[in-house]
Scaffold this motif. Structure first.
Motif, mmCIF file in Angstrom:
data_model
loop_
_atom_site.group_PDB
_atom_site.id
_atom_site.type_symbol
_atom_site.label_atom_id
_atom_site.label_comp_id
_atom_site.label_asym_id
_atom_site.label_seq_id
_atom_site.Cartn_x
_atom_site.Cartn_y
_atom_site.Cartn_z
ATOM 1 N N PRO A 182 0.970 -1.304 0.011
ATOM 2 C CA PRO A 182 -0.167 -0.132 -0.050
ATOM 3 C C PRO A 182 0.929 1.262 -0.016
ATOM 4 O O PRO A 182 2.070 1.219 0.498
ATOM 5 C CB PRO A 182 -0.745 -0.202 1.386
ATOM 6 N N PRO A 183 0.223 2.363 -0.346
ATOM 7 C CA PRO A 183 1.113 3.778 -0.451
ATOM 8 C C PRO A 183 1.441 3.955 1.020
ATOM 9 O O PRO A 183 0.834 3.794 2.097
ATOM 10 C CB PRO A 183 0.081 4.410 -0.946
ATOM 11 N N ALA A 184 2.547 4.557 1.019
ATOM 12 C CA ALA A 184 3.206 5.036 2.396
ATOM 13 C C ALA A 184 2.294 5.988 3.226
ATOM 14 O O ALA A 184 1.835 6.897 2.493
ATOM 15 C CB ALA A 184 4.620 5.715 2.105
ATOM 16 N N PRO A 185 1.895 5.477 4.301
ATOM 17 C CA PRO A 185 1.086 6.471 4.939
ATOM 18 C C PRO A 185 1.726 8.022 5.420
ATOM 19 O O PRO A 185 3.028 8.111 5.193
ATOM 20 C CB PRO A 185 0.774 5.821 6.460
ATOM 21 N N PRO A 186 0.889 8.919 5.851
ATOM 22 C CA PRO A 186 1.517 10.157 6.338
ATOM 23 C C PRO A 186 2.893 9.963 7.261
ATOM 24 O O PRO A 186 2.581 9.157 8.078
ATOM 25 C CB PRO A 186 0.448 10.945 6.837
ATOM 26 N N ALA A 187 3.406 10.810 7.285
ATOM 27 C CA ALA A 187 4.677 10.639 8.437
ATOM 28 C C ALA A 187 3.999 10.407 9.805
ATOM 29 O O ALA A 187 3.150 11.280 10.322
ATOM 30 C CB ALA A 187 5.651 11.966 8.466
ATOM 31 N N ALA A 188 4.687 9.533 10.480
ATOM 32 C CA ALA A 188 4.179 9.393 12.007
ATOM 33 C C ALA A 188 5.121 9.090 12.884
ATOM 34 O O ALA A 188 6.389 8.989 12.571
ATOM 35 C CB ALA A 188 3.146 8.047 12.010
ATOM 36 N N GLU A 189 4.669 9.130 14.259
ATOM 37 C CA GLU A 189 5.774 8.982 15.196
ATOM 38 C C GLU A 189 6.500 7.857 15.356
ATOM 39 O O GLU A 189 5.602 6.590 14.857
ATOM 40 C CB GLU A 189 5.167 9.173 16.710
ATOM 41 N N ALA A 190 7.692 7.529 15.760
ATOM 42 C CA ALA A 190 8.102 6.074 15.681
ATOM 43 C C ALA A 190 7.375 5.206 16.582
ATOM 44 O O ALA A 190 7.039 5.760 17.832
ATOM 45 C CB ALA A 190 9.506 6.157 16.052
ATOM 46 N N PRO A 191 7.029 3.954 16.534
ATOM 47 C CA PRO A 191 6.146 3.124 17.408
ATOM 48 C C PRO A 191 7.151 2.753 18.292
ATOM 49 O O PRO A 191 8.245 2.709 18.377
ATOM 50 C CB PRO A 191 5.883 1.934 16.397
ATOM 51 N N ASP A 192 6.463 2.143 19.410
ATOM 52 C CA ASP A 192 7.251 1.581 20.677
ATOM 53 C C ASP A 192 8.036 0.438 20.128
ATOM 54 O O ASP A 192 7.626 -0.363 19.549
ATOM 55 C CB ASP A 192 6.162 1.238 21.690
ATOM 56 N N PRO A 193 9.387 0.348 20.753
ATOM 57 C CA PRO A 193 10.288 -0.641 19.948
ATOM 58 C C PRO A 193 9.889 -1.859 20.436
ATOM 59 O O PRO A 193 10.098 -2.895 20.007
ATOM 60 C CB PRO A 193 11.604 -0.263 20.841
ATOM 61 N N ASP A 194 9.337 -2.037 21.797
ATOM 62 C CA ASP A 194 8.704 -3.449 22.238
ATOM 63 C C ASP A 194 7.543 -4.018 21.345
ATOM 64 O O ASP A 194 7.698 -5.024 21.166
ATOM 65 C CB ASP A 194 8.212 -3.168 23.796
ATOM 66 N N ARG A 195 6.839 -3.159 20.776
ATOM 67 C CA ARG A 195 5.697 -3.626 19.838
ATOM 68 C C ARG A 195 6.475 -3.856 18.666
ATOM 69 O O ARG A 195 6.064 -4.903 17.915
ATOM 70 C CB ARG A 195 4.702 -2.390 19.732
ATOM 71 N N VAL A 196 7.411 -3.196 18.062
ATOM 72 C CA VAL A 196 7.902 -3.513 16.780
ATOM 73 C C VAL A 196 8.657 -4.892 16.810
ATOM 74 O O VAL A 196 8.577 -5.678 15.979
ATOM 75 C CB VAL A 196 9.017 -2.428 16.554
ATOM 76 N N GLU A 197 9.266 -5.127 18.197
ATOM 77 C CA GLU A 197 9.922 -6.554 18.259
ATOM 78 C C GLU A 197 8.884 -7.405 18.228
ATOM 79 O O GLU A 197 9.253 -8.724 17.642
ATOM 80 C CB GLU A 197 10.652 -6.425 19.356
ATOM 81 N N GLU A 198 7.722 -7.280 19.013
ATOM 82 C CA GLU A 198 7.022 -8.446 18.896
ATOM 83 C C GLU A 198 6.063 -8.632 17.563
ATOM 84 O O GLU A 198 5.840 -9.576 17.142
ATOM 85 C CB GLU A 198 5.772 -8.008 20.013
ATOM 86 N N ALA A 199 6.151 -7.448 16.909
ATOM 87 C CA ALA A 199 5.245 -7.414 15.728
ATOM 88 C C ALA A 199 6.320 -8.242 14.497
ATOM 89 O O ALA A 199 5.880 -8.980 13.904
ATOM 90 C CB ALA A 199 5.142 -6.222 14.983
ATOM 91 N N ARG A 200 7.589 -8.092 14.580
ATOM 92 C CA ARG A 200 8.580 -8.690 13.933
ATOM 93 C C ARG A 200 8.457 -10.355 13.985
ATOM 94 O O ARG A 200 8.543 -11.265 13.367
ATOM 95 C CB ARG A 200 10.098 -8.046 14.091
#
Length: 226
Positions: A24-42
């Protein structure tokens, strides 16, 4: 550019759509997500799309869509008429499809790491750590594993394929109507000397097989009388 080439260009745009739809197209610029969430998502994505099978699974989703669109294109009256007008174009189209499939696979393989990074951040912005872990629990269950095994093949299902082919036929008919309407509009603009026709009219004649525009994209002006 003759009419067959115009139709061919329209068809290639339609065939490229399934790949574009996966990213999908890139969303508007957003704040960096929580690192713990990113790790869990990966970790979730590694479960849903195992690294060793990732490319194969993605192509299992994309290739049936491309095949369905290709078949729908070949079945559309507009495309078949264009191929009859220029039989050599049909062989060119087949060869182009072969190159497109190879290029698509190479592009997907090269782009997958970036896609996984992007999806990890997207998941992290939308789900909590607890929710992401609940998803992992589901995909580790028997039902979740059954889903993962069958999900890539959904696009190859006969009902989904029939829908995609029908959509392509309808889309080609709509685009053909738009082209004809545009041609009629340009041809019926205010009359004037042929040498003073707008650039669009000159190029349109070339597209319909009536000649080639000059290098500057406009009709050649007559030499000034001495």
């Amino acid at each position: 550019m003759n009419r067959a080439l115009v139709i061919l260009s329209m068809g290639m745009a339609a065939i490229g759509a399934p790949l574009a739809a996966q990213t999908p197209p890139a969303p508007p610029a957003a704040e960096a997500p929580d690192p713990d969430r990113v790790e869990e998502a990966r970790e979730l994505l590694d479960l849903v799309l195992p690294p060793e099978r990732r490319e194969t699974m993605m192509m299992q989703m994309i290739e049936p869509s491309m095949a369905n669109v290709e078949q729908g294109l070949m079945e559309s009256p507009q495309f078949m008429d264009a191929m009859r007008e220029d039989p050599a174009m049909q062989q060119m189209f087949v060869e182009l499809l072969q190159r497109q499939r190879v290029a698509t696979r190479e592009l997907m393989a090269a782009s997958l790491p970036g896609l996984i990074d992007a999806m990890s951040r997207a998941y992290a912005r939308r789900f909590t750590v607890r929710q992401l872990r609940d998803m992992q629990d589901f995909f580790e269950s028997d039902t979740g594993q059954a889903y993962l095994a069958e999900a890539p093949a959904i696009m190859a299902d006969p009902d989904v394929g029939a829908w995609q082919r029908n959509l392509t036929v309808q889309s080609m008919a709509m685009m053909e109507s738009e082209i004809e309407a545009l041609m009629a509009h340009v041809e019926h603009r205010a009359p004037g000397p042929a040498t003073n026709r707008p650039v669009t009219s000159s190029n349109l004649d070339a597209m319909r097989g009536g000649g080639e525009p000059d290098a500057a994209g406009v009709d050649e002006q007559p030499a000034e009388q001495e």
